[in-house]
Design an enzyme around this catalytic site. Structure first.
Site, PDB file in Angstrom:
ATOM      1  N   SER A   1      33.609  26.371  96.616  1.00 47.85           N
ATOM      2  CA  SER A   1      33.475  27.010  95.312  1.00 47.85           C
ATOM      3  C   SER A   1      32.062  26.831  94.755  1.00 47.85           C
ATOM      4  O   SER A   1      31.099  27.290  95.355  1.00 47.85           O
ATOM      5  CB  SER A   1      34.532  26.454  94.346  1.00 47.85           C
ATOM      6  OG  SER A   1      34.528  27.154  93.121  1.00 47.85           O
TER       7      SER A   1
ATOM      8  N   HIS B   1      39.768  30.060  90.235  1.00 45.78           N
ATOM      9  CA  HIS B   1      40.355  30.591  91.476  1.00 45.78           C
ATOM     10  C   HIS B   1      41.717  31.250  91.230  1.00 45.78           C
ATOM     11  O   HIS B   1      42.636  31.118  92.019  1.00 45.78           O
ATOM     12  CB  HIS B   1      40.450  29.490  92.545  1.00 45.78           C
ATOM     13  CG  HIS B   1      39.137  28.839  92.804  1.00 45.78           C
ATOM     14  ND1 HIS B   1      38.066  29.528  93.329  1.00 45.78           N
ATOM     15  CD2 HIS B   1      38.692  27.569  92.571  1.00 45.78           C
ATOM     16  CE1 HIS B   1      37.026  28.709  93.409  1.00 45.78           C
ATOM     17  NE2 HIS B   1      37.373  27.526  92.954  1.00 45.78           N
TER      18      HIS B   1
END
Length: 322
Positions: A99, A198
């Site tokens: 990420s 997410h």
């Protein structure tokens, strides 16, 4: 677009991996302040941000878990460690990140200089800090099918990763509470984040940030970056920018990333940042994999000493053979 679908095993042996938001620890980076490069970067960051990274590192835990502060703090911390590693003679053959960690991976691969990257992170953090409040939690010890069933049935909750041993759920606080009331879990670890990353809940931030990326110039990459969204080794700036937009709202498939790295011949992995959370899945897949964590200058010193002793041992072994 240039894509590297395979890596020569003899030449692409070492990967540096960078963790994402939630990996931050109070007190991280304090040892970096005594080095000239550390002092320079901290001053550059304060001039650009208008607040002190070292102050937040040291004593402001509430700020450290706030997205607007977390991401710049992690960026400065991990880019400094990466640069000090390079100054000590180390360098990766390829990089990837979990990420947010993908931004540090790109810095390490030469996509932008320190200040350009920090400006990008500052804007990303500002956009994401305006998102509605959300929660994330790591679950350990659960029935996989039961968890997936409950997540599927529960609105505003999603699986944010692909790990069946350490699952991450993300969504509204109410939705996560519902999951935990219906799925027996041995251990729940709340993540220090301020939004439901997410998940589709953060898609507005992804769209807003896309415009920022389109106006930010990236330099040519010096080494391949493994994309966290399509699992290809890329030297393409367009491919990289597309991945950065997609990864905001998509789940992180670190198991798939780990398998890709192992299958393509990676034999050594170094996690730059706090902990070894990214290394464990890789080690489970390939017990022979050599892993190391670099979260401080002491870790770099230990790595140097270990490698020096290894070389000395090899030289002595060769001398005995002769």
């Amino acid at each position: 677009m240039t894509l590297l679908k395979t890596l020569p095993k003899s030449k692409r042996a070492t990967v540096w991996v960078f963790p994402g938001q939630g990996s931050q620890k109070l007190g991280m980076g304090l040892d970096l302040q005594k080095f000239p490069l550390g002092k320079l970067r901290l001053q550059q960051a304060e001039d650009l941000l208008g607040w002190s990274i070292s102050d937040v590192w040291q004593s402001e835990n509430t700020k450290l878990s706030n997205t607007q502060y977390t991401q710049p703090c992690l960026y400065v911390f991990m880019t400094l460690l990466a640069d000090l590693m390079k100054q000590s003679g180390y360098g990766p053959d390829l990089v990837t990140g979990y990420s947010f960690g993908e931004y540090v991976a790109l810095y390490t691969a030469g996509a932008y200089d320190f200040e350009t990257g920090l400006k990008l992170i500052k804007k990303r953090a500002e956009i994401m800090s305006r998102l509605p409040q959300g929660s994330m939690a790591t679950l350990i010890g659960f029935e996989v099918d039961k968890l997936r069933e409950e997540v599927f049935k529960t609105s505003d909750v999603w699986l944010a990763n692909d790990d069946t041993k350490y699952a991450v759920i993300s969504g509204t606080s109410q939705g996560i509470a519902s999951i935990l009331s219906n799925v027996p879990v041995e251990r729940v670890i709340p993540l220090e984040v301020s939004a439901a990353f997410h998940t589709p809940l953060v898609e507005p931030a992804a769209k807003e940030f896309q415009a920022v990326l389109e106006t930010t110039s990236f330099d040519a990459l010096s080494i391949p970056v493994l994309s966290s969204t399509n699992f290809v080794f890329s030297l393409s700036i367009n491919q990289v920018k597309e991945s950065l937009v997609q990864q905001i709202s998509q789940s992180v498939k670190w198991q798939m990333i780990s398998k890709t790295l192992i299958n393509q011949g990676v034999r050594k992995a170094i996690q730059i940042g706090c902990g070894q959370g990214l290394l464990k899945p890789m080690k489970n897949l390939a017990p022979e994999l050599e892993i190391s964590n670099v979260g401080s200058t002491a870790d770099i010193d230990s790595l140097v000493i270990r490698d020096q002793l290894k070389k000395l041992f090899m030289l002595n072994s060769e001398a005995i053979k002769r």
